[in-house]
Design a protein around this motif. Sequence first.
Motif, PDB file in Angstrom:
ATOM      1  N   GLN A  91      30.034 -43.464 -19.781  1.00 21.96           N
ATOM      2  CA  GLN A  91      30.057 -44.720 -19.030  1.00 21.96           C
ATOM      3  C   GLN A  91      28.656 -45.303 -18.867  1.00 21.96           C
ATOM      4  O   GLN A  91      28.463 -46.519 -19.008  1.00 21.96           O
ATOM      5  CB  GLN A  91      30.676 -44.491 -17.655  1.00 21.96           C
ATOM      6  N   GLU A  92      27.675 -44.456 -18.595  1.00 24.18           N
ATOM      7  CA  GLU A  92      26.299 -44.940 -18.399  1.00 24.18           C
ATOM      8  C   GLU A  92      25.725 -45.522 -19.693  1.00 24.18           C
ATOM      9  O   GLU A  92      24.984 -46.510 -19.660  1.00 24.18           O
ATOM     10  CB  GLU A  92      25.421 -43.801 -17.887  1.00 24.18           C
TER      11      GLU A  92
ATOM     12  N   THR B 293      39.049 -46.116 -28.372  1.00 23.57           N
ATOM     13  CA  THR B 293      38.292 -44.955 -28.855  1.00 23.57           C
ATOM     14  C   THR B 293      38.802 -43.636 -28.290  1.00 23.57           C
ATOM     15  O   THR B 293      38.301 -42.569 -28.672  1.00 23.57           O
ATOM     16  CB  THR B 293      36.806 -45.105 -28.500  1.00 23.57           C
ATOM     17  N   ASP B 294      39.770 -43.703 -27.365  1.00 22.36           N
ATOM     18  CA  ASP B 294      40.324 -42.514 -26.731  1.00 22.36           C
ATOM     19  C   ASP B 294      39.249 -41.727 -25.979  1.00 22.36           C
ATOM     20  O   ASP B 294      39.276 -40.496 -25.925  1.00 22.36           O
ATOM     21  CB  ASP B 294      41.002 -41.614 -27.769  1.00 22.36           C
ATOM     22  N   LEU B 295      38.299 -42.458 -25.394  1.00 22.89           N
ATOM     23  CA  LEU B 295      37.223 -41.832 -24.626  1.00 22.89           C
ATOM     24  C   LEU B 295      37.434 -41.980 -23.117  1.00 22.89           C
ATOM     25  O   LEU B 295      36.562 -41.612 -22.330  1.00 22.89           O
ATOM     26  CB  LEU B 295      35.868 -42.443 -25.006  1.00 22.89           C
ATOM     27  N   GLY B 296      38.581 -42.520 -22.712  1.00 17.72           N
ATOM     28  CA  GLY B 296      38.829 -42.778 -21.300  1.00 17.72           C
ATOM     29  C   GLY B 296      38.759 -41.551 -20.419  1.00 17.72           C
ATOM     30  O   GLY B 296      38.394 -41.632 -19.240  1.00 17.72           O
ATOM     31  N   SER B 297      39.055 -40.366 -20.984  1.00 21.11           N
ATOM     32  CA  SER B 297      39.029 -39.127 -20.196  1.00 21.11           C
ATOM     33  C   SER B 297      37.656 -38.476 -20.170  1.00 21.11           C
ATOM     34  O   SER B 297      37.480 -37.419 -19.557  1.00 21.11           O
ATOM     35  CB  SER B 297      40.049 -38.126 -20.768  1.00 21.11           C
TER      36      SER B 297
ATOM     37  N   MET C 284      33.161 -37.958 -31.665  1.00 21.02           N
ATOM     38  CA  MET C 284      33.188 -38.691 -30.399  1.00 21.02           C
ATOM     39  C   MET C 284      31.905 -39.498 -30.206  1.00 21.02           C
ATOM     40  O   MET C 284      31.924 -40.605 -29.667  1.00 21.02           O
ATOM     41  CB  MET C 284      33.411 -37.725 -29.238  1.00 21.02           C
ATOM     42  N   LYS C 285      30.785 -38.947 -30.655  1.00 21.32           N
ATOM     43  CA  LYS C 285      29.521 -39.696 -30.575  1.00 21.32           C
ATOM     44  C   LYS C 285      29.601 -40.976 -31.403  1.00 21.32           C
ATOM     45  O   LYS C 285      29.124 -42.030 -30.980  1.00 21.32           O
ATOM     46  CB  LYS C 285      28.356 -38.832 -31.053  1.00 21.32           C
ATOM     47  N   GLN C 286      30.188 -40.876 -32.600  1.00 27.20           N
ATOM     48  CA  GLN C 286      30.319 -42.058 -33.447  1.00 27.20           C
ATOM     49  C   GLN C 286      31.220 -43.096 -32.788  1.00 27.20           C
ATOM     50  O   GLN C 286      30.943 -44.300 -32.841  1.00 27.20           O
ATOM     51  CB  GLN C 286      30.869 -41.669 -34.820  1.00 27.20           C
ATOM     52  N   LYS C 287      32.292 -42.639 -32.157  1.00 29.03           N
ATOM     53  CA  LYS C 287      33.187 -43.584 -31.479  1.00 29.03           C
ATOM     54  C   LYS C 287      32.503 -44.225 -30.274  1.00 29.03           C
ATOM     55  O   LYS C 287      32.677 -45.422 -30.020  1.00 29.03           O
ATOM     56  CB  LYS C 287      34.484 -42.876 -31.068  1.00 29.03           C
ATOM     57  N   LEU C 288      31.682 -43.450 -29.565  1.00 32.56           N
ATOM     58  CA  LEU C 288      30.926 -44.031 -28.456  1.00 32.56           C
ATOM     59  C   LEU C 288      29.895 -45.019 -28.973  1.00 32.56           C
ATOM     60  O   LEU C 288      29.699 -46.089 -28.379  1.00 32.56           O
ATOM     61  CB  LEU C 288      30.246 -42.927 -27.636  1.00 32.56           C
ATOM     62  N   GLY C 289      29.247 -44.692 -30.090  1.00 34.80           N
ATOM     63  CA  GLY C 289      28.297 -45.625 -30.684  1.00 34.80           C
ATOM     64  C   GLY C 289      28.958 -46.938 -31.055  1.00 34.80           C
ATOM     65  O   GLY C 289      28.404 -48.022 -30.822  1.00 34.80           O
ATOM     66  N   LEU C 290      30.163 -46.862 -31.604  1.00 39.98           N
ATOM     67  CA  LEU C 290      30.894 -48.073 -31.960  1.00 39.98           C
ATOM     68  C   LEU C 290      31.268 -48.858 -30.708  1.00 39.98           C
ATOM     69  O   LEU C 290      31.158 -50.095 -30.671  1.00 39.98           O
ATOM     70  CB  LEU C 290      32.146 -47.703 -32.755  1.00 39.98           C
TER      71      LEU C 290
ATOM     72  N   ALA D 199      26.582 -37.846 -23.199  1.00 34.07           N
ATOM     73  CA  ALA D 199      26.770 -38.127 -24.626  1.00 34.07           C
ATOM     74  C   ALA D 199      26.351 -36.946 -25.487  1.00 34.07           C
ATOM     75  O   ALA D 199      26.940 -36.693 -26.543  1.00 34.07           O
ATOM     76  CB  ALA D 199      25.974 -39.371 -25.013  1.00 34.07           C
ATOM     77  N   GLY D 200      25.332 -36.207 -25.037  1.00 35.04           N
ATOM     78  CA  GLY D 200      24.866 -35.062 -25.797  1.00 35.04           C
ATOM     79  C   GLY D 200      25.864 -33.930 -25.879  1.00 35.04           C
ATOM     80  O   GLY D 200      25.739 -33.036 -26.726  1.00 35.04           O
ATOM     81  N   LYS D 201      26.878 -33.933 -25.019  1.00 30.93           N
ATOM     82  CA  LYS D 201      27.901 -32.884 -25.019  1.00 30.93           C
ATOM     83  C   LYS D 201      29.152 -33.294 -25.790  1.00 30.93           C
ATOM     84  O   LYS D 201      30.142 -32.575 -25.801  1.00 30.93           O
ATOM     85  CB  LYS D 201      28.291 -32.542 -23.572  1.00 30.93           C
TER      86      LYS D 201
END
Length: 599
Positions: free
Chosen positions: A102-103, A130-134, A147-153, A140-142
């Motif tokens: 989120q940050e 991105t299915d990152l809601g949970s 998942m990092k690529q999806k967060l980047g997008l 991000a490092g964890k």
Amino acid sequence: MDAPVLSGRGLSRQFDLKGADAPLVAVREVSLEVAPGALTALVGPDGAGKTTLLRMAAGLMAPSAGSLTVLGIDVAARPQEVQDRISYMPQRFGLYEDLSVQENMDLYADLHGVPADVRRERFARLLHMTDLGSFTARPAGKLSGGMKQKLGLACTLVRSPELLLLDEPTVGVDPLSRRELWEIVQQLVDEEKLSVIVSTSYLDEAERCQQVFVMHEGRLMAQGAPAELRSRADGLCFTALPPEGEPARALQARLIDARDIVVDAVPEGGHVRFIRRADASDDALIRLLKGLPVKPVPARLEDGFMMLLRASPSSPDAKATPAGIATTGAGGVADSGGGGTAGGGAAKAGGGEAMIEVRDLVRKFGDFTAVANTSFSVARGEIFGLLGPNGAGKTTTFRMLCGLLPASSGFLQVAGVNLRNARAQARAKVGYVSQKFALYGNLTVAENLDFFGGAYGLRGKRLKERTSQVLEEFQLRGQEDQASGQLPGGFKQRLAMATSLLHEPEVLFLDEPTSGADPLARREFWRRITALAEQGVTVVVTTHFMEEAEYCDRIVIQDAGKVLAIGTPREVRTQAGGAGNMEDAFIAIVEKSREGGKP
């Protein structure tokens, strides 16, 4: 007809490199138009100019010559105006690993001035897509690589752009995450009519696009719809079934070495898919195949791509990938290719002396179990694949096998040495190529070879002999004085392989060795690995290219630290319900396990 979202005329870009006699020309007189509201792909070998073209389109560098307009704006004259209306995701997107999901999204929304009321709706949509809601509170490092690529997008899309530029978005991403990323991108195109330009090394990804531009050495070689490009291989594509007991890679090696008859060959689903040269005689092909069962198959975009690069002796890659690839393996025995390595490999693989033995291997980090009770063995001369989704535990397993990480418990022996009490002794018998370029970028090619040769205990005449051999074998002759950090990616990979083989190890560990490599470079790489295995070198490889699992004698699929499947590629495909290819088998096995079923 709508105006193009990108239009280039006579576009060139060169770089002045320190110590170089002449500038490096990355893009040469390229003219192209990209249609709006569609997916467009840039494909080409390493160093083709794809990233440079995208960086110019993003207003991050100006052309050396020619003109470039993006969304009707002269990008060289008004780069900020373009940047205010596009989003660009580079190969190494800058996530802040200490910040949460989120940050990170909040930070990028702040940077782009996205109003609070707009970002609430946008965030909800992106987190759902991105299915990152949970995982909004997770640093991000964890996150896993996918998942990092999806967060980047998601961070790239915190504002709604008119054009999205993606540079190799799925490099280093497992098949499941790759599929999910493409579903997100396709949804944006379908529902928001977003224009997307993506550079990719995966030709199956480019096949999804409406328009494809093929680049090589900075020039535009071909362009058109996927159907137009693959039509170059129509009527020339076949599959052949290897003889009983012979690995598909052995037949592939024989076919790919016959350049006067075969354009390209690659293992696929237990068969070998190949493209015959249009001017090759039927008699020559029959003699080469020695009566093996053959059937025609439809052409794919990758087939058309390989036709462009390899169809004739004067093709652009002729000097880079000679028909005979000389490779020196265990004991210093050289093999000149030409099909001579193709026989006998199956007899060694999976039988005889065990070079790696793993029993009940466990690795914990605090309360977290990264690897749980893993057991397997690898024979001398065998190619063994470690596969799994991002975060599955395969890298941890790999690092324990290399002696880079101690096991929490269990038995682990490599090249006859117990890694629980003699890791340094074992490391002297292994070679290691990491996923990321791990050599010294400020040292020259020759200096890196000298340094690593000394680290492996080579001195004097022996070091000089081995250095000369690997310079020839990996086609690095003439590059000795070049700073390794300035080499193109393909040359960096060759240098990494050369340093890892200087001391003629008994076991070679390869961690994502072809990540980001184009099909041409991958064929060349695996031709070398096939030759090494034939000479008795044991190879352990991790990869996200599922087609590369077909080169392996056996593979293991891990997820959540546990072994889900182990066996030959055929056995694993059978376990997945008779899947036609390894990617489908991989996805089926992992999804079934995650759903709670027994794999």
